[in-house]
Design a protein around this motif. Structure first.
Motif, PDB file in Angstrom:
ATOM      1  N   LYS A  27       3.973  17.235   7.747  1.00 17.50           N
ATOM      2  CA  LYS A  27       4.518  17.589   6.470  1.00 17.50           C
ATOM      3  C   LYS A  27       4.343  16.832   5.490  1.00 17.50           C
ATOM      4  CE  LYS A  27       7.984  20.911   7.794  1.00 17.50           C
ATOM      5  NZ  LYS A  27       9.515  21.332   7.663  1.00 17.50           N
ATOM      6  N   ALA A  28       4.168  15.328   5.527  1.00 15.67           N
ATOM      7  CA  ALA A  28       4.136  14.197   4.404  1.00 15.67           C
ATOM      8  C   ALA A  28       2.537  14.131   4.139  1.00 15.67           C
ATOM      9  CB  ALA A  28       4.766  12.981   4.954  1.00 15.67           C
ATOM     10  N   SER A  29       1.410  14.858   5.263  1.00 14.10           N
ATOM     11  CA  SER A  29       0.293  14.467   5.274  1.00 14.10           C
ATOM     12  C   SER A  29      -0.222  13.183   5.799  1.00 14.10           C
ATOM     13  CB  SER A  29      -0.759  14.884   4.126  1.00 14.10           C
ATOM     14  OG  SER A  29      -2.127  14.540   3.960  1.00 14.10           O
ATOM     15  N   PRO A  30      -0.707  13.199   6.980  1.00 10.38           N
ATOM     16  CA  PRO A  30      -1.147  12.133   7.781  1.00 10.38           C
ATOM     17  C   PRO A  30      -2.532  11.397   7.018  1.00 10.38           C
ATOM     18  CG  PRO A  30      -1.797  13.995   8.965  1.00 10.38           C
ATOM     19  CD  PRO A  30      -0.904  14.469   7.951  1.00 10.38           C
ATOM     20  N   SER A  31      -3.052  12.345   6.226  1.00 10.36           N
ATOM     21  CA  SER A  31      -4.334  11.820   5.261  1.00 10.36           C
ATOM     22  C   SER A  31      -3.813  11.488   3.889  1.00 10.36           C
ATOM     23  CB  SER A  31      -5.335  13.063   5.296  1.00 10.36           C
ATOM     24  OG  SER A  31      -6.193  12.657   4.110  1.00 10.36           O
ATOM     25  N   PRO A  32      -3.968  10.086   3.589  1.00 11.27           N
ATOM     26  CA  PRO A  32      -3.651   9.646   2.459  1.00 11.27           C
ATOM     27  C   PRO A  32      -4.189  10.814   1.033  1.00 11.27           C
ATOM     28  CG  PRO A  32      -5.163   8.203   3.116  1.00 11.27           C
ATOM     29  CD  PRO A  32      -5.035   9.326   4.139  1.00 11.27           C
ATOM     30  N   PHE A  33      -5.318  11.389   1.442  1.00  7.52           N
ATOM     31  CA  PHE A  33      -5.924  12.206   0.372  1.00  7.52           C
ATOM     32  C   PHE A  33      -5.567  13.655   0.404  1.00  7.52           C
ATOM     33  CE2 PHE A  33      -8.845   8.761   1.227  1.00  7.52           C
ATOM     34  CZ  PHE A  33      -8.940   8.214  -0.164  1.00  7.52           C
ATOM     35  N   GLY A  34      -4.692  13.854   1.483  1.00  6.77           N
ATOM     36  CA  GLY A  34      -4.167  15.311   1.586  1.00  6.77           C
ATOM     37  C   GLY A  34      -2.945  15.601   0.896  1.00  6.77           C
ATOM     38  N   LYS A  35      -2.685  16.943   0.858  1.00  6.17           N
ATOM     39  CA  LYS A  35      -1.093  17.229   0.056  1.00  6.17           C
ATOM     40  C   LYS A  35      -0.820  18.565   0.908  1.00  6.17           C
ATOM     41  CE  LYS A  35       1.364  18.031  -4.040  1.00  6.17           C
ATOM     42  NZ  LYS A  35       2.568  17.779  -3.466  1.00  6.17           N
ATOM     43  N   VAL A  36       0.326  18.569   1.707  1.00  9.10           N
ATOM     44  CA  VAL A  36       0.787  19.779   2.290  1.00  9.10           C
ATOM     45  C   VAL A  36       1.700  20.465   1.320  1.00  9.10           C
ATOM     46  CG1 VAL A  36       1.959  20.525   4.212  1.00  9.10           C
ATOM     47  CG2 VAL A  36       0.687  18.486   4.492  1.00  9.10           C
ATOM     48  N   THR A  37       1.474  21.799   0.912  1.00  5.78           N
ATOM     49  CA  THR A  37       2.548  22.598   0.258  1.00  5.78           C
ATOM     50  C   THR A  37       3.218  23.676   0.926  1.00  5.78           C
ATOM     51  OG1 THR A  37       0.647  23.956  -0.305  1.00  5.78           O
ATOM     52  CG2 THR A  37       0.956  22.162  -1.719  1.00  5.78           C
ATOM     53  N   HIS A  38       2.850  23.806   2.297  1.00  6.88           N
ATOM     54  CA  HIS A  38       3.523  24.843   3.042  1.00  6.88           C
ATOM     55  C   HIS A  38       3.297  24.685   4.414  1.00  6.88           C
ATOM     56  CE1 HIS A  38       5.988  28.502   3.649  1.00  6.88           C
ATOM     57  NE2 HIS A  38       4.673  29.039   4.316  1.00  6.88           N
ATOM     58  N   THR A  39       4.150  24.892   5.172  1.00  6.01           N
ATOM     59  CA  THR A  39       4.119  24.411   6.687  1.00  6.01           C
ATOM     60  C   THR A  39       4.671  25.668   7.238  1.00  6.01           C
ATOM     61  OG1 THR A  39       4.174  22.245   6.292  1.00  6.01           O
ATOM     62  CG2 THR A  39       4.485  23.073   8.498  1.00  6.01           C
ATOM     63  N   THR A  40       4.060  26.502   8.237  1.00  7.88           N
ATOM     64  CA  THR A  40       4.691  27.427   9.059  1.00  7.88           C
ATOM     65  C   THR A  40       4.962  27.140  10.820  1.00  7.88           C
ATOM     66  OG1 THR A  40       3.958  29.205   7.716  1.00  7.88           O
ATOM     67  CG2 THR A  40       4.692  29.712  10.077  1.00  7.88           C
ATOM     68  N   ILE A  41       5.825  26.817  11.248  1.00  9.15           N
ATOM     69  CA  ILE A  41       5.995  26.331  12.609  1.00  9.15           C
ATOM     70  C   ILE A  41       6.563  27.543  13.424  1.00  9.15           C
ATOM     71  CG2 ILE A  41       6.903  24.568  14.036  1.00  9.15           C
ATOM     72  CD1 ILE A  41       7.347  22.883  11.476  1.00  9.15           C
ATOM     73  N   ASN A  42       5.966  27.932  14.468  1.00  2.54           N
ATOM     74  CA  ASN A  42       6.508  28.879  15.665  1.00  2.54           C
ATOM     75  C   ASN A  42       6.357  28.042  16.946  1.00  2.54           C
ATOM     76  OD1 ASN A  42       6.909  31.172  13.770  1.00  2.54           O
ATOM     77  ND2 ASN A  42       4.651  31.082  13.519  1.00  2.54           N
ATOM     78  N   LYS A  43       7.395  28.410  17.861  1.00  9.69           N
ATOM     79  CA  LYS A  43       7.006  28.201  19.272  1.00  9.69           C
ATOM     80  C   LYS A  43       6.089  29.193  19.994  1.00  9.69           C
ATOM     81  CE  LYS A  43      11.389  26.027  20.669  1.00  9.69           C
ATOM     82  NZ  LYS A  43      12.570  26.181  21.484  1.00  9.69           N
TER      83      LYS A  43
END
Length: 95
Positions: A65-81
């Motif tokens: 969610k914090a973005s593992p890539s320094p150049f990325g930016k996460v704005t939305h996350t959907t998580i499902n089992k």
């Protein structure tokens, strides 16, 4: 006794393609011993299949969610089992 494995399908939106997001997600997964895979979607998002125990996946999700890539930016996350995810021995970048 080992902790129960959880299988999650995570879709990440934002600036996540063309910024090393998949590669850095693999590095993170390898560090945490999460198995599964990551790939780009046609809509510009990235999908991750993650398999691990609850504490490990909680840490993995927090970092994704914090973005593992320094150049990325996460704005939305959907998580499902998703119990249909096939077991794997490692974490791979898929096309």
């Amino acid at each position: 006794m080992t902790a129960a494995k959880i299988k999650l399908r995570i879709n990440v939106q934002g600036k996540v393609q063309g910024v090393g997001f998949r590669y850095m997600t693999k590095v993170l997964a390898d560090e945490l011993k999460v198995t599964g895979g990551v790939w780009n979607e046609m809509d510009g998002s990235v999908t991750i299949e993650a398999i691990g125990d609850y504490p490990t996946l909680a840490k993995f999700i927090e970092k994704v969610k914090a973005s593992p890539s320094p150049f990325g930016k996460v704005t939305h996350t959907t998580i499902n089992k998703d119990c249909t995810i096939k077991d794997s021995q490692n974490f791979s970048i898929r096309n």
